[in-house]
Design an enzyme around this catalytic site. Sequence first.
Site, mmCIF file in Angstrom:
data_model
loop_
_atom_site.group_PDB
_atom_site.id
_atom_site.type_symbol
_atom_site.label_atom_id
_atom_site.label_comp_id
_atom_site.label_asym_id
_atom_site.label_seq_id
_atom_site.Cartn_x
_atom_site.Cartn_y
_atom_site.Cartn_z
ATOM 1 N N ASP A 44 -45.484 0.928 -21.365
ATOM 2 C CA ASP A 44 -44.027 -0.044 -21.273
ATOM 3 C C ASP A 44 -44.788 -1.536 -20.882
ATOM 4 O O ASP A 44 -44.940 -0.989 -19.052
ATOM 5 C CB ASP A 44 -42.544 0.561 -21.153
ATOM 6 C CG ASP A 44 -42.123 1.714 -21.621
ATOM 7 O OD1 ASP A 44 -42.565 1.654 -23.111
ATOM 8 O OD2 ASP A 44 -41.289 1.833 -21.993
ATOM 9 N N ASP A 81 -35.348 5.641 -31.925
ATOM 10 C CA ASP A 81 -34.363 6.848 -30.690
ATOM 11 C C ASP A 81 -33.718 7.129 -31.798
ATOM 12 O O ASP A 81 -32.147 6.348 -32.154
ATOM 13 C CB ASP A 81 -33.826 5.393 -30.155
ATOM 14 C CG ASP A 81 -35.467 4.343 -29.657
ATOM 15 O OD1 ASP A 81 -36.258 4.831 -29.085
ATOM 16 O OD2 ASP A 81 -35.227 3.496 -29.636
#
Lengths: 256, 217
Positions: free
Chosen positions: A12, A131
């Site tokens: 990330d 997600d």
Amino acid sequence: MTVAVRVIPCLDVDAGRVVKGVRFEDLRDAGDPVELARRYNEAGADELTFLDVTASTADRSTTYDVVAQTAEEVFIPLTVGGGVRSVEDVDKLLRSGADKVSINTAAVARPEVIDEITRRFGSQVLTLSLDARRTDDPSVASGFEVTTHGGRQGTGIDAVAWCREAAERGVGEILLNSIDADGTQEGFDLEMIRAVRAVTTVPLIASGGAGSPEDFPPAIDAGADAVLAASIFHFGPVDMIARVKQAIREAGHPVR
Amino acid sequence: MAGVTGAARPTVAVLDYGSGNTHSAVRALQRAGADARLTADADDVMNADGLVVPGVGAFQSVMTALKDLGATRWIGRRVAGGRPVLGICVGHQILFDAGVEHGVRTEGMGEWPGVVEALPAPIVPHMGWNTVRPAEGSALFRGIEDERFYFVHSYGVLKWEFDQAHEKIAPPRVTWANHGGDFIAAVENGPLAATQFHPEKSGDAGMQLLANWLGTL
């Protein structure tokens, strides 16, 4: 003689720095994504994913720099996602040195963007990232719902149906992240993997919930072609990639 | 990791026709020991010691882009003149007779017989690291016969239809891989070589393969 299960560390990146924290003791600078990419490459990663979590568009250009610098010295496939909305975004990332681009919220908002991107660059450049979480909402037939904003907002869209549609529109693979399992380190959501595997024939990357090397083989058994994780690699011992591959190999699946 | 040693680094032109990520091919060739650069200039392409034809996406769009640039002729002239050319991925596929994608047939360069068709596999694209069965006497795979290489494609050449019954002409060396069925992973044929996989994305093994190719220039 079959294609190896890919083990993919995910970084990330926020304004050019790795976030979520990294705990390798001997890294000079744990927040440098290029150095971390180099490290994971040397440790046997089959592919790397950068997820740009930068809030402002102004800082997004630093992600292109990170990709370009990594591509200078790491010769394995690089996938970049986060904030990808258009053909132009994909073009910029490919020119920076990305091999694949993942798209998430923008495709939920406007599915046609999948057709536009894959028509221009081919299916193999585009990964659908989603997600998903379990839901009791009776209108979501599979029981798995697409979320946005990092799992904070439900959409009422059936995750399994969405995967099928995205594959039909042309995505070359699917990165399936379980929001319920994410961060728990209690193992992958195997039912979710099985449900998506049953409706698509593109490669499936399982993500969310890995806490130990033993968590990975069941995800492969459930139908995943590749596995992606962040924390277990960032916080685990330096040889965690090798340990994960060993566990996968011992379960009878090929690894590189 | 072996690079090319010796006095001069071979010059390599990586053909620039707007095809995806060509940056990595240039960097990997440089790392493997070449003086490589991205170019669409005819003189550069003709004069380089080696020409690399990369390619991602659809057979038809790659073929159209190459023709628009005049590059199919450049490739043909180099091969006729004995000057090395390496095709990668769709750059490998377009060297065959034709490609059939979504029911549409597109003529290729016809350097080798055979049609590029959908892989007969349950999971496509074929994406990831796979083993190969190198041709006997292969120069490209020397020292890396047992390594895995990175593939990403949905189409391939499933049959080798070359007529090898010419005693005075050395037959092409064909390397195979398998995904749902056998397909051609690489061909070495005099000055013309091609790989279905991406050596520039295949880590140390890919770097060695590129160095092996540079060694033939």
